[in-house]
Design an enzyme around this catalytic site. Sequence first.
Site, PDB file in Angstrom:
ATOM      1  N   CYS A 156       0.715  -1.345   0.140  1.00  0.00           N
ATOM      2  CA  CYS A 156      -0.096   0.069   0.072  1.00  0.00           C
ATOM      3  C   CYS A 156       0.876   1.232  -0.065  1.00  0.00           C
ATOM      4  O   CYS A 156       0.114   2.231  -0.292  1.00  0.00           O
ATOM      5  CB  CYS A 156      -0.923   0.152   1.077  1.00  0.00           C
ATOM      6  SG  CYS A 156      -2.141  -1.194   1.023  1.00  0.00           S
ATOM      7  N   HIS A 180      -3.407   7.231   2.321  1.00  0.00           N
ATOM      8  CA  HIS A 180      -3.693   5.919   1.789  1.00  0.00           C
ATOM      9  C   HIS A 180      -5.309   5.456   2.456  1.00  0.00           C
ATOM     10  O   HIS A 180      -5.352   5.845   3.657  1.00  0.00           O
ATOM     11  CB  HIS A 180      -2.671   4.837   2.365  1.00  0.00           C
ATOM     12  CG  HIS A 180      -3.006   3.232   2.112  1.00  0.00           C
ATOM     13  ND1 HIS A 180      -3.491   2.985   1.010  1.00  0.00           N
ATOM     14  CD2 HIS A 180      -3.268   2.371   2.831  1.00  0.00           C
ATOM     15  CE1 HIS A 180      -3.913   1.679   0.801  1.00  0.00           C
ATOM     16  NE2 HIS A 180      -3.832   1.208   2.381  1.00  0.00           N
ATOM     17  N   ASN A 184     -10.064   0.110  -0.398  1.00  0.00           N
ATOM     18  CA  ASN A 184      -8.777   0.062  -0.387  1.00  0.00           C
ATOM     19  C   ASN A 184      -8.363  -0.599  -1.664  1.00  0.00           C
ATOM     20  O   ASN A 184      -8.234  -1.727  -2.040  1.00  0.00           O
ATOM     21  CB  ASN A 184      -8.064  -0.744   0.726  1.00  0.00           C
ATOM     22  CG  ASN A 184      -6.514  -0.799   0.852  1.00  0.00           C
ATOM     23  OD1 ASN A 184      -6.068  -0.256   0.077  1.00  0.00           O
ATOM     24  ND2 ASN A 184      -6.162  -1.241   2.198  1.00  0.00           N
TER      25      ASN A 184
END
Length: 331
Positions: free
Chosen positions: A116, A256, A286
């Site tokens: 990520c 994020h 996500n």
Amino acid sequence: MSKRRAVITGVGGYVPEDILSNQDIEKMVDTSDEWIVTRTGIKERRILRGKDQGTSVMGTEATRNVLQKTNTNPEDIELVICATTTPDMIFPATANLIAEQIGAVNSFGYDLQAACSGFLYALTTGAKFIESGTYQKVLVVGADKMSSIINYEDRTTCIIFGDGAGAVLLEPTEEPLGVIDSVLRSDGSGAPHLHLKAGGSRRPATIETVMAKEHFVYQEGAAVFKYDVMHMADVSAQIMERNNLTGEEVAWLVPHQANKRIIDATANRMGLDQDRVMYTIHKYGNTTSATIPLNLWEYESQLKKGDNLVFAAFGGGFTWGATYVKWGYDG
Ligand code: UT7
């Protein structure tokens, strides 16, 4: 003499049309819309469907979008960096496939894998190629087809992830704008908490690994949550401190999108109200490497030249980081 910096001169994005809502997931596993929204902030996510549709399909669309918006000839692109955890194939690099699709015939490219945090790592390294004077036009792509590694029978992971891609164009500037500073970190001791067990060189694919569902994301959610909250907030505070930025001076946190509670904790630590935080988690979930450029794509019209932006991420590895960007143009 003024310093040569790398500035973002355009943003592109792409999300697949197909929506997987919480209501759809309620029919697949034992969960509820209420649980998902309260614990994560996610309402729906996008899924790339269709035979032989890999991450490069989305990366190509996002990249075409930024080339078109900036009126850039693909033949002028010198480097394509694709941050991804779900490459089309183990090799060749997805960046190569994207470059070929967009006609970036004079470029070289490579993939960068940092889960990520991949986009932050890629943005930082892409900026160095510009700052050094080596290149004038670098594309940094963040793209992931998370649905390809998610077990839709596992309620602890299938509610979280989605598919998407974002891309930015980096160019040189002599103005005090662009990628100013980054704090990047990683810690391999985090691997047991978040990983994909098989399909790599340690455990190549076999019938047994497939039967044991080892080609899907394995996550110990609560443990990852703890490290994520701590590290993302720490590194965001650190980048503000070493660049003498107060909460009032930060126009936007570009985080994020793993969990709304983590984003809110980071914003709180930085002294930012929610109206200066980019949220796309409710509609895209996500998307791993794509969350940060997708945030920029969604909020581009609200950004102004000179705005102080703090990008922040945390992910598998563990990897984490924060980047201070001074925005380059009025949206
Ligand atoms: O982007 C990469 C980095 N990733 C992250 O940062 C993710 C960080 N982790 C998280 O966002 C959260 O830990 C999750 C959203 C994954 C889980 O939320 P949580 O509040 O940490 O829940 P938990 O794992 O502590 O589980 C609490 C309970 C458990 O039940 P029991 O054992 O208390 O009876 C779970 O089985 O919630 C249960 N549960 C669910 N219930 C309904 C777990 N998933 C679900 C679900 N629906 N989807």
